[in-house]
Scaffold this active site. Sequence first.
Site, PDB file in Angstrom:
ATOM      1  N   GLY A  60     -21.485 103.291 -50.008  1.00 23.28           N
ATOM      2  CA  GLY A  60     -20.791 102.299 -50.693  1.00 23.28           C
ATOM      3  C   GLY A  60     -19.746 103.306 -51.443  1.00 23.28           C
ATOM      4  O   GLY A  60     -20.031 104.105 -51.882  1.00 23.28           O
TER       5      GLY A  60
ATOM      6  N   GLN B 211     -13.519 105.650 -57.696  1.00 24.63           N
ATOM      7  CA  GLN B 211     -14.030 106.776 -57.069  1.00 24.63           C
ATOM      8  C   GLN B 211     -13.099 107.527 -56.328  1.00 24.63           C
ATOM      9  O   GLN B 211     -13.365 108.836 -55.918  1.00 24.63           O
ATOM     10  CB  GLN B 211     -15.365 106.518 -56.225  1.00 24.63           C
ATOM     11  CG  GLN B 211     -16.553 106.084 -57.211  1.00 24.63           C
ATOM     12  CD  GLN B 211     -17.766 105.985 -56.198  1.00 24.63           C
ATOM     13  OE1 GLN B 211     -17.885 104.746 -55.717  1.00 24.63           O
ATOM     14  NE2 GLN B 211     -18.514 107.122 -56.128  1.00 24.63           N
TER      15      GLN B 211
ATOM     16  N   CYS C 100     -25.147 108.516 -55.424  1.00 22.82           N
ATOM     17  CA  CYS C 100     -23.769 108.301 -55.723  1.00 22.82           C
ATOM     18  C   CYS C 100     -22.856 109.486 -55.263  1.00 22.82           C
ATOM     19  O   CYS C 100     -23.247 110.409 -55.460  1.00 22.82           O
ATOM     20  CB  CYS C 100     -23.570 107.951 -57.340  1.00 22.82           C
ATOM     21  SG  CYS C 100     -21.628 107.611 -57.468  1.00 22.82           S
ATOM     22  N   LEU C 101     -21.491 109.037 -54.440  1.00 21.60           N
ATOM     23  CA  LEU C 101     -20.881 109.955 -54.033  1.00 21.60           C
ATOM     24  C   LEU C 101     -20.242 110.665 -55.084  1.00 21.60           C
ATOM     25  O   LEU C 101     -19.521 111.892 -54.962  1.00 21.60           O
ATOM     26  CB  LEU C 101     -19.789 109.283 -53.149  1.00 21.60           C
ATOM     27  CG  LEU C 101     -20.352 108.720 -51.675  1.00 21.60           C
ATOM     28  CD1 LEU C 101     -19.177 108.175 -51.026  1.00 21.60           C
ATOM     29  CD2 LEU C 101     -20.843 109.970 -51.017  1.00 21.60           C
TER      30      LEU C 101
ATOM     31  N   HIS D 240     -24.803  98.477 -57.751  1.00 20.57           N
ATOM     32  CA  HIS D 240     -24.275  99.836 -57.987  1.00 20.57           C
ATOM     33  C   HIS D 240     -22.787 100.053 -58.004  1.00 20.57           C
ATOM     34  O   HIS D 240     -22.126 100.479 -59.078  1.00 20.57           O
ATOM     35  CB  HIS D 240     -24.818 100.959 -56.945  1.00 20.57           C
ATOM     36  CG  HIS D 240     -24.371 102.395 -56.866  1.00 20.57           C
ATOM     37  ND1 HIS D 240     -25.336 103.272 -57.611  1.00 20.57           N
ATOM     38  CD2 HIS D 240     -23.005 102.835 -56.829  1.00 20.57           C
ATOM     39  CE1 HIS D 240     -24.558 104.336 -57.478  1.00 20.57           C
ATOM     40  NE2 HIS D 240     -23.447 104.094 -57.245  1.00 20.57           N
ATOM     41  N   GLU D 241     -22.096  99.223 -57.061  1.00 13.00           N
ATOM     42  CA  GLU D 241     -20.530  99.272 -56.897  1.00 13.00           C
ATOM     43  C   GLU D 241     -19.957  98.347 -58.107  1.00 13.00           C
ATOM     44  O   GLU D 241     -18.996  98.703 -58.589  1.00 13.00           O
ATOM     45  CB  GLU D 241     -20.044  99.011 -55.540  1.00 13.00           C
ATOM     46  CG  GLU D 241     -20.690  99.830 -54.494  1.00 13.00           C
ATOM     47  CD  GLU D 241     -20.352 101.113 -54.381  1.00 13.00           C
ATOM     48  OE1 GLU D 241     -19.560 101.192 -55.141  1.00 13.00           O
ATOM     49  OE2 GLU D 241     -21.421 102.005 -53.837  1.00 13.00           O
TER      50      GLU D 241
ATOM     51  N   HIS E 150     -19.647 100.462 -60.944  1.00 12.53           N
ATOM     52  CA  HIS E 150     -18.599 101.124 -60.975  1.00 12.53           C
ATOM     53  C   HIS E 150     -17.056 100.625 -61.599  1.00 12.53           C
ATOM     54  O   HIS E 150     -16.634 101.087 -62.352  1.00 12.53           O
ATOM     55  CB  HIS E 150     -18.046 101.844 -59.507  1.00 12.53           C
ATOM     56  CG  HIS E 150     -19.088 102.944 -59.389  1.00 12.53           C
ATOM     57  ND1 HIS E 150     -19.013 104.268 -60.014  1.00 12.53           N
ATOM     58  CD2 HIS E 150     -19.950 102.962 -57.998  1.00 12.53           C
ATOM     59  CE1 HIS E 150     -19.616 104.891 -59.246  1.00 12.53           C
ATOM     60  NE2 HIS E 150     -20.252 104.576 -58.180  1.00 12.53           N
TER      61      HIS E 150
END
Length: 188
Positions: A46, A51, A94-95, A136-137, A140
Amino acid sequence: MAIRDIVPFPDPILKQRCAEVEVFDAELHQLLDDMADTMGEADGLGLAANQVGVSLRIFVMDVPIDDDTRTGRIEVINPKVKAKRGEIKYEEGCLSFPGVHENVIRAAELDLDFVDRQGQPQAVTARGLVAVCIQHELDHLDGITFVDRLSPLKRRIVLRDYLRENRELIEDAQHKARLRARQTGVQG
Ligand code: NI
């Protein structure tokens, strides 16, 4: 195909609440396409718009959304959680936090309303990994990262190690951010 730079923590954009999308135009579609390419290139499940430096309520995911839809990416714009049920513990990454993987407790199931790239209303009920990814997204988009879901002690240790191990990456990203700010005349 365009790969955008992924913003690593502690960039301030990751701590800001993102704005609702109001215009569904070619620029939005380009952003969505670029986000999918960027997520694929980075091998992520994701990716939220902030991000890649865009503070809008958008995320893309590449996990099966339900039992009937096994593949394909999903684009989620202006999401709203209608209900949450149960509890699940899952090891998340997480990226924006290369190398960090920690267990987080989230709802096991949720009902989500959102709109697609045309601005058309959509609804989905997600379970398990899909529900975890969505939460999670969603975090963000509210300026919350998964380390904020850890205990204060755990968070301190995780952040200390992360900042030490990624010093070069973070300094490089901060340098790029300063250059961008100078080009656009924005201070800070
Ligand atoms: Ni993330």
